[in-house]
Design a protein around this motif. Structure first.
Motif, PDB file in Angstrom:
ATOM      1  N   ASN A  99       0.821  -1.212   0.000  1.00  0.00           N
ATOM      2  CA  ASN A  99       0.000   0.000   0.000  1.00  0.00           C
ATOM      3  C   ASN A  99       0.855   1.262   0.000  1.00  0.00           C
ATOM      4  O   ASN A  99       0.534   2.243  -0.686  1.00  0.00           O
ATOM      5  CB  ASN A  99      -0.935   0.001   1.211  1.00  0.00           C
ATOM      6  CG  ASN A  99      -2.019  -1.048   1.121  1.00  0.00           C
ATOM      7  OD1 ASN A  99      -2.356  -1.516   0.031  1.00  0.00           O
ATOM      8  ND2 ASN A  99      -2.567  -1.443   2.261  1.00  0.00           N
ATOM      9  N   LYS A 100       1.939   1.251   0.775  1.00  0.00           N
ATOM     10  CA  LYS A 100       2.805   2.421   0.840  1.00  0.00           C
ATOM     11  C   LYS A 100       3.564   2.626  -0.474  1.00  0.00           C
ATOM     12  O   LYS A 100       3.790   3.766  -0.905  1.00  0.00           O
ATOM     13  CB  LYS A 100       3.787   2.307   1.999  1.00  0.00           C
ATOM     14  CG  LYS A 100       3.138   2.280   3.382  1.00  0.00           C
ATOM     15  CD  LYS A 100       2.342   3.535   3.663  1.00  0.00           C
ATOM     16  CE  LYS A 100       1.771   3.512   5.081  1.00  0.00           C
ATOM     17  NZ  LYS A 100       0.940   4.716   5.360  1.00  0.00           N
ATOM     18  N   ILE A 101       3.971   1.519  -1.116  1.00  0.00           N
ATOM     19  CA  ILE A 101       4.620   1.635  -2.424  1.00  0.00           C
ATOM     20  C   ILE A 101       3.634   2.220  -3.428  1.00  0.00           C
ATOM     21  O   ILE A 101       3.977   3.104  -4.225  1.00  0.00           O
ATOM     22  CB  ILE A 101       5.133   0.267  -2.907  1.00  0.00           C
ATOM     23  CG1 ILE A 101       6.287  -0.218  -2.024  1.00  0.00           C
ATOM     24  CG2 ILE A 101       5.599   0.351  -4.366  1.00  0.00           C
ATOM     25  CD1 ILE A 101       6.727  -1.640  -2.332  1.00  0.00           C
ATOM     26  N   ALA A 102       2.383   1.740  -3.393  1.00  0.00           N
ATOM     27  CA  ALA A 102       1.365   2.251  -4.302  1.00  0.00           C
ATOM     28  C   ALA A 102       1.121   3.741  -4.063  1.00  0.00           C
ATOM     29  O   ALA A 102       0.970   4.521  -5.011  1.00  0.00           O
ATOM     30  CB  ALA A 102       0.065   1.463  -4.132  1.00  0.00           C
ATOM     31  N   ASP A 103       1.089   4.151  -2.778  1.00  0.00           N
ATOM     32  CA  ASP A 103       0.924   5.576  -2.463  1.00  0.00           C
ATOM     33  C   ASP A 103       2.059   6.399  -3.056  1.00  0.00           C
ATOM     34  O   ASP A 103       1.842   7.475  -3.636  1.00  0.00           O
ATOM     35  CB  ASP A 103       0.890   5.789  -0.943  1.00  0.00           C
ATOM     36  CG  ASP A 103      -0.389   5.265  -0.301  1.00  0.00           C
ATOM     37  OD1 ASP A 103      -1.373   5.021  -1.037  1.00  0.00           O
ATOM     38  OD2 ASP A 103      -0.381   5.103   0.936  1.00  0.00           O
ATOM     39  N   HIS A 104       3.276   5.879  -2.909  1.00  0.00           N
ATOM     40  CA  HIS A 104       4.443   6.572  -3.455  1.00  0.00           C
ATOM     41  C   HIS A 104       4.341   6.675  -4.973  1.00  0.00           C
ATOM     42  O   HIS A 104       4.625   7.738  -5.553  1.00  0.00           O
ATOM     43  CB  HIS A 104       5.718   5.816  -3.065  1.00  0.00           C
ATOM     44  CG  HIS A 104       6.947   6.316  -3.772  1.00  0.00           C
ATOM     45  ND1 HIS A 104       7.632   7.429  -3.373  1.00  0.00           N
ATOM     46  CD2 HIS A 104       7.586   5.831  -4.873  1.00  0.00           C
ATOM     47  CE1 HIS A 104       8.658   7.632  -4.188  1.00  0.00           C
ATOM     48  NE2 HIS A 104       8.650   6.678  -5.098  1.00  0.00           N
ATOM     49  N   GLN A 105       3.926   5.588  -5.613  1.00  0.00           N
ATOM     50  CA  GLN A 105       3.841   5.596  -7.068  1.00  0.00           C
ATOM     51  C   GLN A 105       2.716   6.499  -7.565  1.00  0.00           C
ATOM     52  O   GLN A 105       2.813   7.091  -8.638  1.00  0.00           O
ATOM     53  CB  GLN A 105       3.694   4.160  -7.574  1.00  0.00           C
ATOM     54  CG  GLN A 105       4.967   3.341  -7.352  1.00  0.00           C
ATOM     55  CD  GLN A 105       4.803   1.878  -7.705  1.00  0.00           C
ATOM     56  OE1 GLN A 105       3.702   1.346  -7.695  1.00  0.00           O
ATOM     57  NE2 GLN A 105       5.910   1.230  -8.011  1.00  0.00           N
ATOM     58  N   ARG A 106       1.644   6.623  -6.772  1.00  0.00           N
ATOM     59  CA  ARG A 106       0.579   7.568  -7.146  1.00  0.00           C
ATOM     60  C   ARG A 106       1.097   9.005  -7.091  1.00  0.00           C
ATOM     61  O   ARG A 106       0.767   9.826  -7.961  1.00  0.00           O
ATOM     62  CB  ARG A 106      -0.620   7.408  -6.210  1.00  0.00           C
ATOM     63  CG  ARG A 106      -1.420   6.141  -6.424  1.00  0.00           C
ATOM     64  CD  ARG A 106      -2.698   6.133  -5.602  1.00  0.00           C
ATOM     65  NE  ARG A 106      -3.323   4.819  -5.653  1.00  0.00           N
ATOM     66  CZ  ARG A 106      -3.176   3.869  -4.746  1.00  0.00           C
ATOM     67  NH1 ARG A 106      -2.406   4.109  -3.669  1.00  0.00           N
ATOM     68  NH2 ARG A 106      -3.755   2.710  -4.871  1.00  0.00           N
ATOM     69  N   ARG A 107       1.888   9.294  -6.062  1.00  0.00           N
ATOM     70  CA  ARG A 107       2.467  10.633  -5.981  1.00  0.00           C
ATOM     71  C   ARG A 107       3.384  10.889  -7.174  1.00  0.00           C
ATOM     72  O   ARG A 107       3.378  11.972  -7.768  1.00  0.00           O
ATOM     73  CB  ARG A 107       3.248  10.800  -4.678  1.00  0.00           C
ATOM     74  CG  ARG A 107       2.384  10.795  -3.427  1.00  0.00           C
ATOM     75  CD  ARG A 107       3.168  11.283  -2.210  1.00  0.00           C
ATOM     76  NE  ARG A 107       4.269  10.417  -1.858  1.00  0.00           N
ATOM     77  CZ  ARG A 107       4.179   9.399  -1.000  1.00  0.00           C
ATOM     78  NH1 ARG A 107       3.014   9.105  -0.425  1.00  0.00           N
ATOM     79  NH2 ARG A 107       5.244   8.670  -0.709  1.00  0.00           N
ATOM     80  N   THR A 108       4.168   9.850  -7.520  1.00  0.00           N
ATOM     81  CA  THR A 108       5.053   9.961  -8.670  1.00  0.00           C
ATOM     82  C   THR A 108       4.250  10.136  -9.948  1.00  0.00           C
ATOM     83  O   THR A 108       4.609  10.915 -10.831  1.00  0.00           O
ATOM     84  CB  THR A 108       5.954   8.720  -8.781  1.00  0.00           C
ATOM     85  OG1 THR A 108       6.693   8.559  -7.564  1.00  0.00           O
ATOM     86  CG2 THR A 108       6.914   8.832  -9.953  1.00  0.00           C
ATOM     87  N   ALA A 109       3.147   9.389 -10.023  1.00  0.00           N
ATOM     88  CA  ALA A 109       2.292   9.451 -11.207  1.00  0.00           C
ATOM     89  C   ALA A 109       1.697  10.840 -11.365  1.00  0.00           C
ATOM     90  O   ALA A 109       1.563  11.356 -12.480  1.00  0.00           O
ATOM     91  CB  ALA A 109       1.183   8.415 -11.119  1.00  0.00           C
TER      92      ALA A 109
END
Length: 205
Positions: A99-109
């Motif tokens: 979940n935290k990786i996905a949050d990070h990738q959403r911010r990157t996205a």
């Protein structure tokens, strides 16, 4: 160079973190919390890197994961494991990490979309359901677990265990070198493995 454990490197049906350690953390034991961070922090960083994060991002996300663990530990319950990775502490830890990786990738996205990029969104969709740990990851985890216990045993007991269980030496050779019986070798191994199960819930046999 990594040591090669002469024990099962794969998760087993007893792949859970000890209720004793978790209880101590829930009671506010700072030493227990630091122990958990030392043991599992490197594993989380490795997961993050294997999911495509750069070193600095992997470390930052691992800190978010550990914060998430501290905030939600009261809601975690050990359950009988039906399939590998479910009901175990590592399975739960991976869910938080994912979940935290996905949050990070959403911010990157969000930043990438401003420039027309979509790679981060594709990375979110490709995150695995099960943790991406390798045999080496688990072996390293077990070595860290053993390191936490080393000072609990005298030098002879620890050396006997280490040479037989980790280095793979024959019990008779170790017994001859240490001037003890083969029975004492197996007793040393049994005592330390029992301590691992008691404190960390890991079954390495």
């Amino acid at each position: 160079m990594h040591q090669t454990l002469m024990l099962s490197p794969h998760p087993t049906d007893n792949d859970t973190t000890s209720p004793t350690l978790l209880f101590a953390i829930r009671e506010g034991n700072a030493v227990a919390w630091q122990r958990l961070v030392r043991i599992y922090g490197p594993l989380v960083v490795g997961w993050c890197r294997r999911c495509g994060l750069q070193e600095s991002d992997a470390f930052d996300v691992s800190q978010e994961v550990l914060l998430g663990v501290s905030e939600s530990l009261d809601r975690f319950e050990l359950r009988p494991i039906q399939t590998p990775g479910t009901g175990s502490f590592r399975g739960w830890l991976w869910t938080i990490t994912r979940n935290k990786i996905a949050d990070h990738q959403r911010r990157t996205a969000g930043k990438a979309q401003a420039g027309g990029g979509t790679g981060a969104l594709q990375q979110i969709l490709s995150l695995p359901d099960q943790s991406p740990e390798t045999t080496e990851d688990v072996a390293d985890l077990h070595l860290r677990l053993l390191g936490e216990l080393k000072l609990s045993f005298n030098e002879t007991t620890w050396t006997a265990f280490w040479r037989v269980a980790v280095e793979g030496d024959a019990a008779k050779d170790v017994a001859d070198d240490l001037g003890i019986s083969v029975w004492a070798i197996y007793k040393a191994k049994s005592r330390i493995l029992a301590k691992l199960r008691e404190h960390f819930g890991e079954n390495l046999e």
